[in-house]
Design a protein around this motif. Structure first.
Motif, PDB file in Angstrom:
ATOM      1  N   SER A 272      42.439  32.744  19.406  1.00  0.00           N
ATOM      2  CA  SER A 272      42.181  33.027  17.992  1.00  0.00           C
ATOM      3  C   SER A 272      40.822  32.495  17.547  1.00  0.00           C
TER       4      SER A 272
ATOM      5  N   VAL B 157      40.726  19.341  11.887  1.00  0.00           N
ATOM      6  CA  VAL B 157      42.148  19.444  12.217  1.00  0.00           C
ATOM      7  C   VAL B 157      42.246  19.285  13.731  1.00  0.00           C
TER       8      VAL B 157
ATOM      9  N   VAL C  60      39.576  22.245  17.256  1.00  0.00           N
ATOM     10  CA  VAL C  60      39.140  22.064  18.642  1.00  0.00           C
ATOM     11  C   VAL C  60      39.751  23.186  19.464  1.00  0.00           C
TER      12      VAL C  60
END
Ligand SMILES: C[S@@+](CC[C@H](N)C(=O)[O-])C[C@H]1O[C@@H](n2cnc3c(N)ncnc32)[C@H](O)[C@@H]1O
Length: 338
Positions: free
Chosen positions: A65, A89, A113
């Motif tokens: 994604s 996040v 990440v």
């Protein structure tokens, strides 16, 4: 690292023709056609918030994604050594995203990440991140790879979750609309997200999460009890049938019961269809499976020939009685010695 340096690199990495992935090598994405680069340059300002990621090229680009957001030109790639000013996040976070993070998100954006869950130990967390590293509270993935799995969100879900929790549902929706399954993430987590949105700081989100998990655990126990009751009732019937010589297909029934035990539930208590279903699967805050300790105890439930549960206490009492009997002593004429 100086702020200016961060800013320059963040601003130029996906827009330049020679950008590199976080591992320092040219990523496959950077070798796309000139047409793609043209598209990227002209769409990079389409998203209202700043989005960034460290990409370790662990994942299949077709299913990733983060890479898709990069192809759409709405996320910036960061290099190892670069820090990010907004909310990071990350599995390396210590506190959870909370509504109090709104100002940071609106001013500096959010980052993730991009790496494989299985290769987290290869990520140099000390060389990436920033001042505002956050975990996400309990939420259930809706993506095709980890559907139904709590905590293990993919990059776009993680960014959307961050926006939703701080109250920017508009940004969460806009981001997820780029994925066919995207909006179902907001649907299956709607009740939870509303709970988190009503909180203030990290601790209050943690408390809301704990209360939710307790409720979930209670419901699971109730379901287990209910199915145990149903099983007992069924066993009673089977025994009666056996006495009448009507049915002796116990083996088949056992197989079916085992399959039923594999049912998993999402955050709303709906049944999740999954290949990976395991009995009583529980997860820690990073989505790792926690081994059940009480399994042993559950297996120790024993039944008499009529399918009634044999209570442990009763057994103990019987043993005590036996011991008492053994202690009775007799004299040479066979009379009990008091
Ligand atoms: C491990 S990568 C997997 C990415 C996946 N290959 C994809 O297609 O997007 C997902 C990233 O999203 C963020 N993330 C997902 N769930 C998270 C959670 N529960 N807590 C903190 N960060 C999370 C982290 O930045 C994490 O590294």
């Amino acid at each position: 690292m100086a702020k200016g340096k961060n800013k320059t690199k963040e601003g130029s990495s996906t827009r330049g023709n020679h950008s590199r992935g976080s591992n320092g090598h040219h990523s496959k994405q950077n070798h796309k056609s000139a047409e793609f680069k043209h598209h990227q340059t002209h769409t990079s300002n389409k998203f209202p918030a700043k989005l960034a990621m460290w990409d370790f090229d662990h994942c299949d680009p077709k299913r990733c994604s983060g890479k898709k957001l990069e192809r759409l030109g709405i996320i910036t790639s960061l290099r190892v050594g670069q820090k990010f000013q907004g909310i990071v996040v990350s599995p390396n976070g210590k506190s959870v995203v909370c509504p109090d993070d709104l100002a940071i998100v609106e001013e500096f954006g959010a980052s993730v990440v991009e790496c494989s869950w299985a290769r987290l130990d290869e990520v140099p967390f000390h060389k990436i991140g920033g001042k505002h590293e956050r975990l996400l509270p309990y939420l259930v993935a809706a993506n095709q790879v980890n559907y139904g799995r709590p905590w293990r969100l993919n990059c776009v879900e993680a960014l959307a979750a961050c926006f939703a929790i701080v109250g920017r549902m508009d940004w969460a929706t806009q981001l997820l609309e780029n994925f066919s399954w995207g909006l179902s993430f907001l649907k299956i987590n709607a009740e939870l997200l509303e709970l988190y949105q009503k909180c203030t700081d990290s601790e209050s989100v943690k408390k809301a999460e704990e209360a939710w998990l307790e409720k979930l655990e209670q419901e699971t126990q109730e379901r287990k009890q209910q199915s145990l009751d149903e099983d007992l009732w069924m066993m009673g019937n089977v025994n009666r049938m056996n006495k009448l010589g009507l049915d002796d297909s116990d083996e088949e029934d056992e197989d079916e019961e085992e399959e039923d035990d594999n049912v998993k539930y999402d955050a709303l208590g709906n049944i999740i269809e999954s290949e990976e279903t395991q009995e009583h699967v529980r997860y820690d805050s990073l989505g790792n499976v926690i081994e059940e300790e009480d399994e042993q105890e559950e297996r120790e439930v024993r039944y008499d020939s009529l399918g009634n549960v044999i209570e442990e206490e009763e057994e103990e009492e019987e043993e005590e009685e036996e011991e008492e009997e053994e202690e009775v002593r007799y004299d040479s004429l066979g009379n009990i010695i008091e």
